[in-house]
Design a protein around this motif. Structure first.
Motif, PDB file in Angstrom:
ATOM      1  N   PHE A 125      -3.723  17.587  -0.597  1.00 54.53           N
ATOM      2  CA  PHE A 125      -2.800  16.547  -0.157  1.00 54.53           C
ATOM      3  C   PHE A 125      -2.520  16.679   1.343  1.00 54.53           C
ATOM      4  O   PHE A 125      -2.630  15.721   2.109  1.00 54.53           O
ATOM      5  N   ARG A 149       0.831  -1.201   0.000  1.00 55.63           N
ATOM      6  CA  ARG A 149       0.000   0.000   0.000  1.00 55.63           C
ATOM      7  C   ARG A 149       0.872   1.260   0.000  1.00 55.63           C
ATOM      8  O   ARG A 149       0.572   2.234  -0.667  1.00 55.63           O
ATOM      9  N   TRP A 160      -7.840  31.121 -17.207  1.00 54.61           N
ATOM     10  CA  TRP A 160      -6.379  31.030 -17.228  1.00 54.61           C
ATOM     11  C   TRP A 160      -5.811  30.712 -15.851  1.00 54.61           C
ATOM     12  O   TRP A 160      -4.681  30.252 -15.734  1.00 54.61           O
ATOM     13  N   ILE A 164      -4.213  20.647  -5.492  1.00 58.11           N
ATOM     14  CA  ILE A 164      -3.594  19.333  -5.285  1.00 58.11           C
ATOM     15  C   ILE A 164      -2.713  19.381  -4.033  1.00 58.11           C
ATOM     16  O   ILE A 164      -2.767  18.503  -3.171  1.00 58.11           O
ATOM     17  N   TRP A 176       1.241  25.820 -18.439  1.00 55.90           N
ATOM     18  CA  TRP A 176       0.675  27.153 -18.218  1.00 55.90           C
ATOM     19  C   TRP A 176       1.690  28.232 -18.586  1.00 55.90           C
ATOM     20  O   TRP A 176       1.386  29.198 -19.272  1.00 55.90           O
ATOM     21  N   THR A 231       1.905   1.984  -3.499  1.00 59.56           N
ATOM     22  CA  THR A 231       0.868   2.631  -4.324  1.00 59.56           C
ATOM     23  C   THR A 231       0.719   4.083  -3.927  1.00 59.56           C
ATOM     24  O   THR A 231       0.606   4.951  -4.788  1.00 59.56           O
ATOM     25  N   ASN A 232       0.715   4.350  -2.625  1.00 62.98           N
ATOM     26  CA  ASN A 232       0.597   5.735  -2.168  1.00 62.98           C
ATOM     27  C   ASN A 232       1.718   6.584  -2.747  1.00 62.98           C
ATOM     28  O   ASN A 232       1.484   7.700  -3.204  1.00 62.98           O
ATOM     29  N   VAL A 246      -3.058  23.183  -9.290  1.00 65.80           N
ATOM     30  CA  VAL A 246      -1.819  22.806  -8.602  1.00 65.80           C
ATOM     31  C   VAL A 246      -1.933  23.145  -7.116  1.00 65.80           C
ATOM     32  O   VAL A 246      -1.614  22.321  -6.244  1.00 65.80           O
ATOM     33  N   ARG A 276      -7.243   5.788   1.898  1.00 67.96           N
ATOM     34  CA  ARG A 276      -7.123   6.624   0.702  1.00 67.96           C
ATOM     35  C   ARG A 276      -7.829   7.968   0.881  1.00 67.96           C
ATOM     36  O   ARG A 276      -8.115   8.652  -0.085  1.00 67.96           O
ATOM     37  N   LEU A 304       2.147  28.326 -22.429  1.00 65.08           N
ATOM     38  CA  LEU A 304       0.987  28.905 -23.103  1.00 65.08           C
ATOM     39  C   LEU A 304       0.861  30.401 -22.840  1.00 65.08           C
ATOM     40  O   LEU A 304       0.406  31.159 -23.681  1.00 65.08           O
ATOM     41  N   LEU A 362       1.285  20.778 -15.297  1.00 66.78           N
ATOM     42  CA  LEU A 362       0.298  21.857 -15.389  1.00 66.78           C
ATOM     43  C   LEU A 362       0.985  23.221 -15.368  1.00 66.78           C
ATOM     44  O   LEU A 362       0.695  24.088 -16.184  1.00 66.78           O
ATOM     45  N   LEU A 363       1.907  23.376 -14.421  1.00 65.44           N
ATOM     46  CA  LEU A 363       2.593  24.666 -14.302  1.00 65.44           C
ATOM     47  C   LEU A 363       3.429  24.952 -15.544  1.00 65.44           C
ATOM     48  O   LEU A 363       3.437  26.062 -16.064  1.00 65.44           O
ATOM     49  N   LEU A 365       1.998  15.674 -12.352  1.00 66.34           N
ATOM     50  CA  LEU A 365       0.858  16.413 -12.894  1.00 66.34           C
ATOM     51  C   LEU A 365       0.969  17.908 -12.571  1.00 66.34           C
ATOM     52  O   LEU A 365       0.748  18.766 -13.427  1.00 66.34           O
ATOM     53  N   CYS A 366       1.368  18.195 -11.325  1.00 67.22           N
ATOM     54  CA  CYS A 366       1.530  19.594 -10.908  1.00 67.22           C
ATOM     55  C   CYS A 366       2.568  20.292 -11.768  1.00 67.22           C
ATOM     56  O   CYS A 366       2.334  21.387 -12.286  1.00 67.22           O
ATOM     57  N   PRO A 409      -5.267  26.211 -14.189  1.00 71.34           N
ATOM     58  CA  PRO A 409      -4.128  25.306 -13.969  1.00 71.34           C
ATOM     59  C   PRO A 409      -3.380  25.615 -12.675  1.00 71.34           C
ATOM     60  O   PRO A 409      -3.031  24.706 -11.922  1.00 71.34           O
ATOM     61  N   VAL A 410      -3.171  26.897 -12.412  1.00 65.49           N
ATOM     62  CA  VAL A 410      -2.451  27.283 -11.196  1.00 65.49           C
ATOM     63  C   VAL A 410      -3.262  26.895  -9.961  1.00 65.49           C
ATOM     64  O   VAL A 410      -2.730  26.361  -8.981  1.00 65.49           O
ATOM     65  N   ILE A 464       1.104   7.209  -6.434  1.00 63.35           N
ATOM     66  CA  ILE A 464       0.066   8.220  -6.690  1.00 63.35           C
ATOM     67  C   ILE A 464       0.618   9.609  -6.384  1.00 63.35           C
ATOM     68  O   ILE A 464       0.404  10.558  -7.126  1.00 63.35           O
ATOM     69  N   THR A 465       1.358   9.704  -5.262  1.00 66.37           N
ATOM     70  CA  THR A 465       1.933  11.003  -4.896  1.00 66.37           C
ATOM     71  C   THR A 465       2.859  11.510  -5.995  1.00 66.37           C
ATOM     72  O   THR A 465       2.801  12.680  -6.387  1.00 66.37           O
ATOM     73  N   TRP A 515      -6.739  10.732   1.824  1.00 59.11           N
ATOM     74  CA  TRP A 515      -5.976  11.876   1.312  1.00 59.11           C
ATOM     75  C   TRP A 515      -6.201  12.086  -0.181  1.00 59.11           C
ATOM     76  O   TRP A 515      -6.242  13.215  -0.659  1.00 59.11           O
ATOM     77  N   LEU A 516      -6.401  10.961  -0.898  1.00 59.63           N
ATOM     78  CA  LEU A 516      -6.610  11.095  -2.339  1.00 59.63           C
ATOM     79  C   LEU A 516      -7.977  11.711  -2.622  1.00 59.63           C
ATOM     80  O   LEU A 516      -8.125  12.552  -3.514  1.00 59.63           O
ATOM     81  N   LEU A 523       0.937  12.682  -8.923  1.00 57.44           N
ATOM     82  CA  LEU A 523       0.356  14.008  -8.668  1.00 57.44           C
ATOM     83  C   LEU A 523       1.410  15.102  -8.803  1.00 57.44           C
ATOM     84  O   LEU A 523       1.147  16.168  -9.353  1.00 57.44           O
TER      85      LEU A 523
END
Lengths: 139, 174
Positions: free
Chosen positions: B152, A2, B138, B148, A24, A5-6, B145, B107, A27, A20-21, A16-17, B141-142, A9-10, B109-110, A13
C-alpha cells in the motif's frame, strides 16, 4: 467518485488485514498441546526432542561457522539463542515449547517445529539422536 | 524519455534507476527487522521497480528487478536469502505483468498491494521447499497483512512520484 472507490478499496483491505490477523490468532490457540520438537536442517530431520522430559539445559550448534545456529533446549522449551546471520530473526523468536508455527532461520535453512507425540509418525523414540546430528554438522 | 531518446539514454537511465533501487535496498537491509516473523519487510526498493514498470514497460522492469535483487544480495551480505527474494520477486513480477493492463496509473497502488501479496506467497513457497517444513505456511496470513501494508505504502509512493513526473512532462508512456 474515484476518491470514493479508493477509500472503499482501502477500507476493504484494512478489514481483510484485521480478519486475517484475527483468524490467525484464533487458529493459533489450537496448537498448544505439543511436546515434541523436531529440528529440521536443510530439509532433513536431524533431531527430535521430547520437551516434556527435558530436565537440564543443553546447547548445541547446527551448521558451520558462517552459517551457524546455537540451539538451546531447556525445561522451558527450545529456541535459537545465537545465530551468525544478519537479521537474527530466529533468535528474536525466543524460547518456545509449543505452537503451530515453527521457529525458522531461513538463511541457514533451519527450522524447529512442534508436534504432538501422538502425531509424530516416523520417529517415536522421542529422545536424542546425536549420531545424526554429528553426521550433519560434520559435513 | 522523450520520443527521440536513444538506446544509450534509455540504458543510462535504467542503470541509474537500478542504482537508486540498490541503494534503497541496502539501506533498508541495515534497518533491524521490525518483527520476529521471517520475511516481513518494507520493500522500499520496489518503489523504483514499480516506477520503471510504468515508465519503461515490463521487460525493463524485469531487468531492473533482477539486477537489483542479485546485486542487492551481494551488497548487503545476504546471499543466503537470494532464493527467497528471487522467487518472491519473480512471482510478484509475473502477476504484475499479467495484471498491468488492467491497472491505470490511478490504481497503481492496488497493483502494488497485489504484487506484494504474491511476493510473500512466492517466498513462503520456496521456504517450504528449501526447509522441508510445510508448517511455515502458518506465517502466510501474517506475511499477507505485512504485504498489504507495505505494498500500500510503496504503491502510493510510486503513484505520487509518477503523477508528479507526468505533470512535469516526464511521464513516459502510460
Amino acid at each position: 467518485m474515484r476518491k470514493k472507490t479508493n477509500l472503499l478499496i482501502t477500507l476493504a483491505l484494512a478489514v481483510l488485514c484485521i480478519g486475517l490477523l484475527g483468524a490467525w490468532m484464533i487458529l493459533r490457540q489450537k496448537g498448544n498441546s505439543q511436546n515434541l520438537a523436531e529440528i529440521v536442517y536443510q530439509g532433513e530431520l536431524i533431531r527430535t526432542v521430547d520437551l516434556s522430559s527435558v530436565k537440564e539445559t543443553e546447547t548445541f550448534t547446527v551448521g558451520e561457522p558462517g552459517a551457524q545456529n546455537t540451539i538451546q533446549i531447556s525445561p522451558d522449551g527450545i529456541g535459537v539463542i545465537e545465530a551468525d546471520c544478519r537479521d537474527q530473526i530466529c533468535v528474536k523468536q525466543g524460547i518456545r515449547s509449543h505452537g503451530p508455527e515453527p521457529i525458522v532461520c531461513l538463511p541457514h535453512k533451519l527450522s524447529i517445529r512442534f508436534k504432538d507425540s501422538t502425531e509424530s509418525s516416523d520417529r517415536s523414540e522421542g529422545t536424542d539422536d546425536n549420531q545424526a546430528l554429528d553426521a550433519v554438522t560434520g559435513r | 524519455m522523450s520520443g527521440r531518446s536513444s538506446a544509450t539514454t534509455r540504458l543510462t537511465q535504467l542503470a541509474l534507476l537500478t542504482t537508486v533501487a540498490l541503494i534503497i535496498f541496502v539501506i533498508e537491509a541495515n534497518i533491524p527487522p521490525l518483527t520476529s516473523v521471517p520475511g516481513v519487510k518494507m520493500g522500499l526498493a520496489n518503489i523504483v521497480t514499480l516506477s520503471v514498470f510504468y515508465l519503461y514497460g515490463r521487460k525493463d522492469a524485469l531487468m531492473v528487478l533482477l539486477t537489483r535483487v542479485v546485486l542487492g544480495a551481494f551488497a548487503s551480505g545476504q546471499i543466503m536469502t537470494l532464493p527467497y527474494s528471487l522467487s518472491g520477486g519473480l512471482l510478484c513480477f509475473l502477476v504484475c505483468a499479467l495484471l498491468f493492463p488492467l491497472f491505470p496509473l490511478k490504481r497503481l497502488w492496488l497493483l502494488s498491494v497485489i504484487g506484494a501479496i504474491f511476493h510473500n506467497i512466492g517466498q513462503i513457497g520456496i521456504a517450504i521447499a528449501i526447509t522441508g517444513t510445510p508448517e511455515i505456511l502458518w506465517y502466510l496470513p501474517v506475511l499477507m497483512v505485512s504485504g498489504i501494508i507495505s505494498g500500500f505504502f510503496t504503491g502510493h509512493c510510486a503513484q505520487y512520484l509518477l503523477t508528479h513526473m507526468k505533470k512535469l512532462g516526464r511521464g513516459g508512456r502510460f
